[in-house]
Each structure stands twice: as C-alpha cells, then as structure tokens.
Scaffold this motif. Structure first.
Motif, mmCIF file in Angstrom:
data_model
loop_
_atom_site.group_PDB
_atom_site.id
_atom_site.type_symbol
_atom_site.label_atom_id
_atom_site.label_comp_id
_atom_site.label_asym_id
_atom_site.label_seq_id
_atom_site.Cartn_x
_atom_site.Cartn_y
_atom_site.Cartn_z
ATOM 1 N N ASP A 37 -27.132 11.147 1.090
ATOM 2 C CA ASP A 37 -28.534 10.801 0.863
ATOM 3 C C ASP A 37 -29.412 12.046 0.735
ATOM 4 O O ASP A 37 -30.274 12.121 -0.131
ATOM 5 N N LEU A 40 -28.726 13.692 -2.563
ATOM 6 C CA LEU A 40 -29.300 12.899 -3.650
ATOM 7 C C LEU A 40 -30.808 13.089 -3.715
ATOM 8 O O LEU A 40 -31.391 13.141 -4.802
ATOM 9 N N THR A 44 -32.800 14.312 -6.900
ATOM 10 C CA THR A 44 -33.874 13.552 -7.537
ATOM 11 C C THR A 44 -35.183 14.331 -7.547
ATOM 12 O O THR A 44 -36.012 14.109 -8.419
ATOM 13 N N ARG A 72 -33.488 7.484 -11.933
ATOM 14 C CA ARG A 72 -33.997 8.214 -10.765
ATOM 15 C C ARG A 72 -35.049 7.380 -10.048
ATOM 16 O O ARG A 72 -35.053 7.276 -8.823
ATOM 17 N N ILE A 75 -33.571 4.586 -8.034
ATOM 18 C CA ILE A 75 -32.941 5.067 -6.805
ATOM 19 C C ILE A 75 -33.999 5.408 -5.761
ATOM 20 O O ILE A 75 -33.894 5.006 -4.608
ATOM 21 N N ARG A 85 -26.427 1.721 -4.360
ATOM 22 C CA ARG A 85 -26.833 3.125 -4.437
ATOM 23 C C ARG A 85 -25.700 3.985 -4.987
ATOM 24 O O ARG A 85 -25.914 4.833 -5.849
ATOM 25 N N GLU A 89 -25.775 6.094 -8.451
ATOM 26 C CA GLU A 89 -25.508 7.534 -8.452
ATOM 27 C C GLU A 89 -24.378 7.885 -9.410
ATOM 28 O O GLU A 89 -24.402 8.939 -10.033
ATOM 29 N N ASP A 93 -24.639 10.538 -12.468
ATOM 30 C CA ASP A 93 -23.683 11.611 -12.745
ATOM 31 C C ASP A 93 -23.294 11.625 -14.221
ATOM 32 O O ASP A 93 -23.225 12.675 -14.847
#
Length: 181
Positions: A37, A40, A44, A72, A75, A85, A89, A93
């Motif tokens: 997290d 990430l 972001t 983005r 998320i 989630r 993600e 990627d």
C-alpha cells in the motif's frame, strides 16, 4: 496426581503457542500488504507528475495517459478491497509498461532532466513495489502453510481463519505490450 495436571497443561501450552504463531503470521500478511500500500501510494503520487511531463511531448498517446489517470483515480479515490486493489494494480503495471514503450519514441523527452528524475523515481518505486509484493507472497505462503499443517490447522479452524490470496498477474498482463506508431 501431578501427571493429571501435566497433560492438560501441556495441551494448553501447545494451543497457546499455536494460537500465537497463527496471530503472528496473520499480522505479517497484513504488514506485508500495508507495505505494498505504501509503495502504491508513492507510485500514485508520482504518476500525475510523470503524465503531465509526458503530455507536453506526446499529444497522440493521450488514450494511454487518460487510462492511467482514470485507473489511478479509481485506486486512490475508491480505496477498493484488497482483491480488487491487486487486480487494479496489475492493470496499472500493464499500462505503465505500455507508457515506457511510448516514451522510447521521443528522444527529446528521454533527454529532459525532469522526465529523467521522475522516471528514476518511478523505477525505484516499482522495484520497491516488486520487493513488497514478494514479501507479501512469502507471508501469505507461510500463513497458508500454517493453516494447512497439523496441529495448527485445528486451532486455525477454531479461530475461523481461511487461506489468503497471493498476488498474481494474469497471463495476458505478463506479455509485453504491443505498441505501434
């Protein structure tokens, strides 16, 4: 007479040790997920800067940039559950890989100092994210093994624990993106 106390006491001690081991492994899985997290969140935070830098150079690749921005926002704004989630993600990627290929077509952009700094930061975050995902999968592996092994499986069942899902990507997302100009 003392033997009557030793057997139940031993059983209780074993149950406590198994219980504590399960709690420790469950917490390790949660810690590893939170470390993903954190990475990430760093990613972001970097994406809008990277997208804005690239927008100045690449007008016709706006579809990829719009997709990255929307993903983005999904998320960050929605804070989806862990299963969703991880899926979002994976999509991120794949899109970032496509963006990397797009950037290769613009020598001026690659030479830009701001872009190089952002690119370096993003690469570093991606490496940290990859390491976090490996740590998460290792924690899930250890937790799931403990849930299935005797005698901890009995205590786990009593506690209502179920196996956790490892981070994986779809086969289609593992392929290199195809980009044409």
């Amino acid at each position: 007479m003392t033997y009557l106390f030793i057997i139940p006491l031993s059983f209780l001690l074993i149950c406590v040790l198994l219980y504590n081991n399960l709690i420790s492994k469950k917490n390790k899985v949660e810690e590893a997920y939170r470390s993903i997290d954190v990475m990430l969140k760093k990613r972001t935070d970097l994406i809008p800067q990277l997208v804005n830098t690239i927008k100045g150079y690449t007008k016709h690749e706006s579809e990829t940039l719009i997709s990255i921005t929307k993903l983005r926002n999904n998320i960050v704004d929605r804070d989806p559950p862990s299963e969703l989630r991880l899926n979002l993600e994976s999509q991120m990627d794949r899109l970032l890989g496509k963006l990397q290929i797009t950037v290769e077509a613009y020598p001026d952009l690659r030479a830009s100092e701001n872009f190089m700094l952002l690119q370096s930061s993003l690469n570093e975050v991606e490496e940290q994210l990859s390491a976090s995902r490996r740590a998460y999968n290792a924690a899930v592996y250890a937790f799931n093994n403990t849930l299935e092994m005797f005698p901890s499986n009995i205590v786990a069942k009593f506690m209502g624990y179920s196996p956790k899902t490892m981070f994986t990507i779809k086969t289609s997302e593992a392929d290199l993106p195809k980009v044409s100009f």
